[in-house]
Design a protein around this motif. Structure first.
Motif, short mmCIF file in Angstrom:
data_model
loop_
_atom_site.label_atom_id
_atom_site.label_comp_id
_atom_site.label_asym_id
_atom_site.label_seq_id
_atom_site.Cartn_x
_atom_site.Cartn_y
_atom_site.Cartn_z
N LEU A 63 40.17 73.46 55.11
CA LEU A 63 41.06 74.62 55.05
C LEU A 63 42.48 74.11 54.85
N ILE A 64 43.09 74.45 53.73
CA ILE A 64 44.43 73.98 53.38
C ILE A 64 45.37 75.18 53.39
N ILE A 65 46.39 75.14 54.23
CA ILE A 65 47.35 76.24 54.34
C ILE A 65 48.74 75.69 54.04
N TYR A 66 49.44 76.34 53.13
CA TYR A 66 50.83 75.94 52.90
C TYR A 66 51.69 77.17 52.68
N ASN A 67 52.90 77.11 53.18
CA ASN A 67 53.89 78.17 53.00
C ASN A 67 55.14 77.56 52.38
N ASP A 113 54.66 76.00 76.59
CA ASP A 113 53.57 76.66 75.87
C ASP A 113 52.88 75.61 75.02
N PRO A 114 51.60 75.31 75.29
CA PRO A 114 50.92 74.23 74.56
C PRO A 114 50.51 74.61 73.14
N SER A 115 50.75 75.84 72.73
CA SER A 115 50.34 76.27 71.40
C SER A 115 51.39 75.93 70.36
N ASN A 116 50.91 75.63 69.15
CA ASN A 116 51.78 75.47 67.99
C ASN A 116 51.70 76.76 67.18
N TYR A 117 52.82 77.20 66.64
CA TYR A 117 52.87 78.46 65.91
C TYR A 117 53.25 78.22 64.46
N VAL A 118 52.51 78.88 63.57
CA VAL A 118 52.79 78.82 62.14
C VAL A 118 53.72 79.98 61.78
N VAL A 119 54.73 79.69 60.96
CA VAL A 119 55.66 80.73 60.52
C VAL A 119 55.13 81.34 59.23
N PRO A 120 54.62 82.59 59.26
CA PRO A 120 54.12 83.21 58.03
C PRO A 120 55.28 83.55 57.10
N VAL A 121 54.99 83.74 55.83
CA VAL A 121 56.07 83.93 54.86
C VAL A 121 56.79 85.26 55.05
N ASP A 122 56.18 86.22 55.76
CA ASP A 122 56.84 87.52 55.93
C ASP A 122 57.57 87.63 57.26
N MET A 123 57.72 86.52 58.00
CA MET A 123 58.36 86.62 59.31
C MET A 123 59.85 86.90 59.17
N ASN A 124 60.33 87.84 59.97
CA ASN A 124 61.76 88.17 60.03
C ASN A 124 62.38 87.38 61.18
N PRO A 125 63.29 86.44 60.89
CA PRO A 125 63.87 85.63 61.97
C PRO A 125 65.01 86.32 62.71
N GLU A 126 65.37 87.52 62.28
CA GLU A 126 66.45 88.24 62.95
C GLU A 126 65.86 89.00 64.13
N VAL A 127 66.22 88.58 65.32
CA VAL A 127 65.68 89.16 66.54
C VAL A 127 66.81 89.69 67.40
N GLY A 146 54.35 73.44 56.22
CA GLY A 146 55.30 74.56 56.20
C GLY A 146 56.13 74.56 57.46
N HIS A 147 56.79 75.67 57.72
CA HIS A 147 57.59 75.81 58.93
C HIS A 147 56.69 76.02 60.13
N GLY A 148 57.08 75.46 61.26
CA GLY A 148 56.33 75.63 62.50
C GLY A 148 57.27 75.83 63.67
N ILE A 149 56.74 76.41 64.74
CA ILE A 149 57.54 76.67 65.95
C ILE A 149 56.72 76.26 67.16
N SER A 150 57.38 75.80 68.21
CA SER A 150 56.74 75.73 69.52
C SER A 150 57.77 76.15 70.55
N PHE A 151 57.31 76.40 71.78
CA PHE A 151 58.17 76.92 72.83
C PHE A 151 57.96 76.13 74.11
N ASP A 152 58.97 76.12 74.94
CA ASP A 152 58.89 75.40 76.21
C ASP A 152 57.71 75.91 77.03
#
Length: 832
Positions: free
Chosen positions: A49-53, A130-144, A122-128
């Motif tokens: 399975l190959i995923i790229y953004n 939290d052992p999970s790694n998060y993938v940044v989908p192409v439609d993510m809005n970074p304005e929070v 691609g872009h990735g995120i993790s949080f303090d």
């Protein structure tokens, strides 16, 4: 020049080794070619399975053109290693829904004989914490827009794809022999960065995942960024890590995973330092694979034949593994491992010893027997049908094979209809007693029922209700090993859209005394939210989940998100009774938390009747929120009286004479009354309630009251302005002013429906003021116009954040047509 010297040094090292090494590292995907020895015919069960953004929709997230080249290089590599074309799945520039749906499709093609490689670039995120790694989908809005860091983190998690759970968790649920992951992305908190790396942020928050049954290769260590290039002068069109990875695998495709990491880590680390100004990038490797699932107790991405046996190779390649020439005298007989073999428990060491003494037939047989014994210990601990079958497949000649066959026959036995009915009856009978609160079930009965649940659920593995009941009884045993198995059963059922399992996981993760799980509110929210999105969820479970979501958001200090959950409850409930009872438990005055008025306003806006207002008044009078508040009680009783509640008059008289509501003309009471009036959504209601406050004050204030003249003047001004608001000069659409419940949804089943962004029903509350309509729905604010005939018009310019595709709402307020270039046709309705 530093880079050139480093490359020359690498070439010289490669030329002096016996491996069929790559002369130079590849520069682009078109150059990738597998040159090392390989048995391609053995790759029939290998999947990739190959995923790229590479192209992100929002300007706040930088594009990563190199990821497309990386993915093409990896795809060409796997094709050269013999992976069947139909077994290679590429997901390019996936939005959140596409990623999750395509992963499910990929997982559906796997079997228990499959070996899986997952690659993400691609872009990735993790949080303090939290052992999970998060993938940044192409439609993510970074304005929070969030009140605090915790709320911001939660919103980012909801907009991202949880790589550990929503990608690896889904794949692992198919039961493949092993999953190998290459994660060529940084895992940083979502803060904008412009340093030309694959990072979305800068803060260090990497926590190793350590996922059982998975080997994970990370392109960088904690706090480091993964280089897309070595600088402007670099004519390479692959990221640093992927470039080294495909070059190493092309020359030695059957290399053992641990050796592959050693080779790649050393080369990437060395080359990263040559970047102008220097750069630290040290890849990381985590090995949590179950080596009993592999034929030779080793894992590699492809195999090569060694003496007629499919094998992996070391970092030196095939030449050393196959051996050449005569062995030194006494090499086998005097091997140090001869004396220590019986005490070795490290499988990694045993595999290395077996490679060292591969041509020593007797010693190799003894090492294989020791490996089989260690795997037998873990198999008996698991004690399942699949575990025994896996053991027999991997160790058919073991001394434990006969016992394994007998236990497999018992564990995998097909039940007759009568036997199945018998086990289901025992399972459900004890579960029913337990679910009714009977916790005094004899241990023997509980154990028998647990075994019956196990037998029934093994016979019907897709009956997730049986699996759920089995998990509940396992949790009642008090044994930690049973609890761990129960959580796995609940997770499998929840992933398969069984709502009660997801709700139960939310309950356990949010509990203070679950005992076997660390309290994790983010995990709890994830499972509760997942339950609310399941089609089979019953209405009571939906409402109960939303109450829990509201409570958790409130505990995390995200009052606005908690209020959103209450708003969803209001839209579902047919009666205000349960909401009013719940609101009585909310204390008043806690900073950053939901206030009783937040819920009362939502309830009253929907039902808007005298009985509802009267019950709210009773709550304030009785001190349900931390002490009596007779001022607010009187305001709600007065509202109830205006709406025809017969009992409200006597209540008004009662609280007015109590001395606490300003019966003496208290100016503070007047200000509180006006403040409450300002909470009304409709302008006309705000003015009417304010006038009532002023008149009530004047009816009780003495003629010598120091504020009387000021209040009389204010009342005169408001009264004088009332006719102006009602004159024909008002806005042509003023008759539609007010707040209304509304629904919208999409009807094109052949588009993306029913994905999360294209649901067939959304509920919301719309506010219409003088020809302008405004409402919030699905993460966006919608603003448009309403004409004198009650026709609504909204286009993409009225959406915030603005839509990147066409969007329109046109037609009567009670039945308008909605269209989205992303979701297709739909409807829009207000309850007028």
């Amino acid at each position: 020049m530093t880079l050139i010297r480093s490359l020359l040094a690498l070439v010289l090292i490669a030329l002096t080794t016996p491996v069929m090494a790559q002369a130079v590292l590849f520069k682009n995907f078109s150059e990738v070619q597998v040159t090392g020895p390989i048995a391609r015919e053995l790759s029939g069960d290998n999947h990739a399975l190959i995923i790229y953004n590479s192209e992100y929709e929002h300007d706040g997230i930088s594009d990563l053109p190199v990821t497309e080249n990386d993915a093409k290089a990896i795809q060409k590599l796997f094709e050269g290693m013999g992976y069947p074309t139909q077994n290679i799945k590429v997901i390019a520039n996936g939005d959140k829904d596409t990623l999750e749906e395509q992963v499910l499709f990929f997982a559906s093609t796997l079997t228990r004989d499959s070996s899986v490689v997952v690659y993400y670039s691609g872009h990735g995120i993790s949080f303090d914490d939290d052992p999970s790694n998060y993938v940044v989908p192409v439609d993510m809005n970074p304005e929070v827009s969030a009140p605090n860091a915790a709320a911001k983190e939660l919103l980012f998690k909801r907009r991202s794809v949880n790589f550990n759970k929503d990608v690896l968790g889904i794949i692992k649920s198919a039961g493949p022999k092993g999953v190998v992951v290459f994660y060529d992305a940084c895992r940083n908190s979502p803060v904008t960065a412009g340093d030309g790396t694959k990072s979305v942020g800068r803060s260090d928050s990497f926590v190793p995942a350590k996922i059982e049954g998975t080997a994970m290769f990370y392109s960088a260590s904690s706090g480091q960024t993964s280089l897309a290039s070595l600088g402007p002068q670099d004519d390479v069109h692959l990221s640093l890590y992927t470039r080294v990875l495909v070059s190493q695998l092309s020359s030695n495709p059957s290399i053992r995973l641990s050796d592959l990491h050693s080779q790649v880590q050393g080369e990437v680390t060395t080359m990263a330092r040559t970047r102008a100004g220097g750069h630290s990038q040290k890849p990381v490797y985590e090995d949590k694979l179950d080596y009993s699932n592999s034929e030779n107790k080793e894992f590699c991405l492809a195999s090569v034949m060694v003496n007629g046996v499919p094998r992996c190779t070391g970092r030196e390649g095939l030449k050393v593994a196959s051996g050449g020439g005569d062995l030194p005298e006494g090499f086998c007989e005097n091997a140090p491992v001869q004396a220590t073999l019986a005490g070795i428990t490290d499988l990694t060491q045993l595999r290395a010893d077996r490679d060292t003494y591969f041509r020593c037939t007797a010693l190799r047989t003894a090492i294989d027997a020791r490996i089989a014994t260690l795997n037998w210990d873990s198999t008996t601990a698991t004690n399942s049908c699949d575990a025994y079958r896996s053991y027999l497949r991997n160790f058919p000649g073991s001394v434990h094979a006969a016992t394994a066959q007998a236990r497999e026959a018992e564990a995998c036995r097909v039940l007759s209809p009568a036997e199945l009915a018998h086990h289901i009856g025992i399972c459900e009978s004890v579960y029913r007693n337990f679910s009714f609160g009977n916790t005094n079930i004899p241990a023997a009965d509980l154990a028998a029922a647990t075994e019956s649940c196990k037998a029934a659920s093994n016979a019907r593995p897709t009956d997730y209700e049986l699996g759920f009941k089995r998990a509940e009884l396992l949790l009642a045993t008090g044994q930690q090993t049973d609890w761990q198995q129960a959580v796995e059963l609940l997770s499998n059922a929840a992933i398969s859209d069984y709502p009660k399992a997801a709700i139960r996981l939310g309950d356990y993760y949010s509990s203070d005394n679950a005992g076997f799980l660390t309290r994790d509110l983010n995990q709890a929210l994830t499972w509760y939210e997942r339950a609310t999105k399941m089609q089979r969820i019953a209405a009571p479970d939906m409402v109960a989940s939303l109450y829990r979501i509201a409570a958790l958001y409130d505990e995390l200090g995200s009052a606005h998100l908690a209020t959103d959950a209450y708003r969803r409850i209001v839209q579902i409930e047919r009666s205000p009774r349960a909401l009013l009872d719940h609101a009585r438990s909310i204390p008043e005055g806690q900073a950053g938390r939901v206030q009783p008025d937040d819920v009362y306003d939502l309830v009253f806006t929907k039902w808007n009747d005298g009985d509802t207002a009267f019950q709210i008044g009773e709550a304030w009078e009785a001190g349900a929120h931390g002490g009596p508040n007779l001022k607010k009680a009187q305001q709600w009783y007065e509202r109830a009286q205006k709406l025809g509640n017969a009992a409200a008059g006597s209540k008004i008289a009662q609280v007015s004479t109590s001395g606490s509501t300003g019966g003496d003309g208290s100016y503070d009471a007047l200000l509180a009354c006006i403040d409450e009036a300002e909470r009304q959504l409709r302008p006309q209601s705000r003015q009417e309630d304010t006038v009532n406050c002023l008149q009530t004050y004047l009816s009780r204030a003495s003629m010598t009251d120091p504020y009387r003249a000021e209040v009389e003047e204010y009342l005169a001004d408001l009264t004088a302005s009332t006719p102006v608001a009602a004159t024909p000069a008002a806005h042509p659409a003023a008759r539609f002013n007010g707040s209304y419940s509304g629904w919208r949804g999409y009807t094109d089943g052949g588009r993306r429906s029913p994905s999360k962004e294209c649901l067939n029903r959304y509920s919301f509350t719309a506010e219409i003021t003088d020809g302008q309509i405004r409402f919030w729905s699905d993460g966006r604010t919608f603003t448009g116009s309403v004409d004198a005939n009650g026709f609504v018009s909204i286009d993409r310019t009225g959406l915030s954040p603005r839509s990147k595709t066409p969007f329109t709402i046109d037609g009567p307020l009670t039945e308008a047509h909605m269209y989205s270039g992303y979701c297709g046709n739909g409807y829009f309705r207000l309850q007028m």
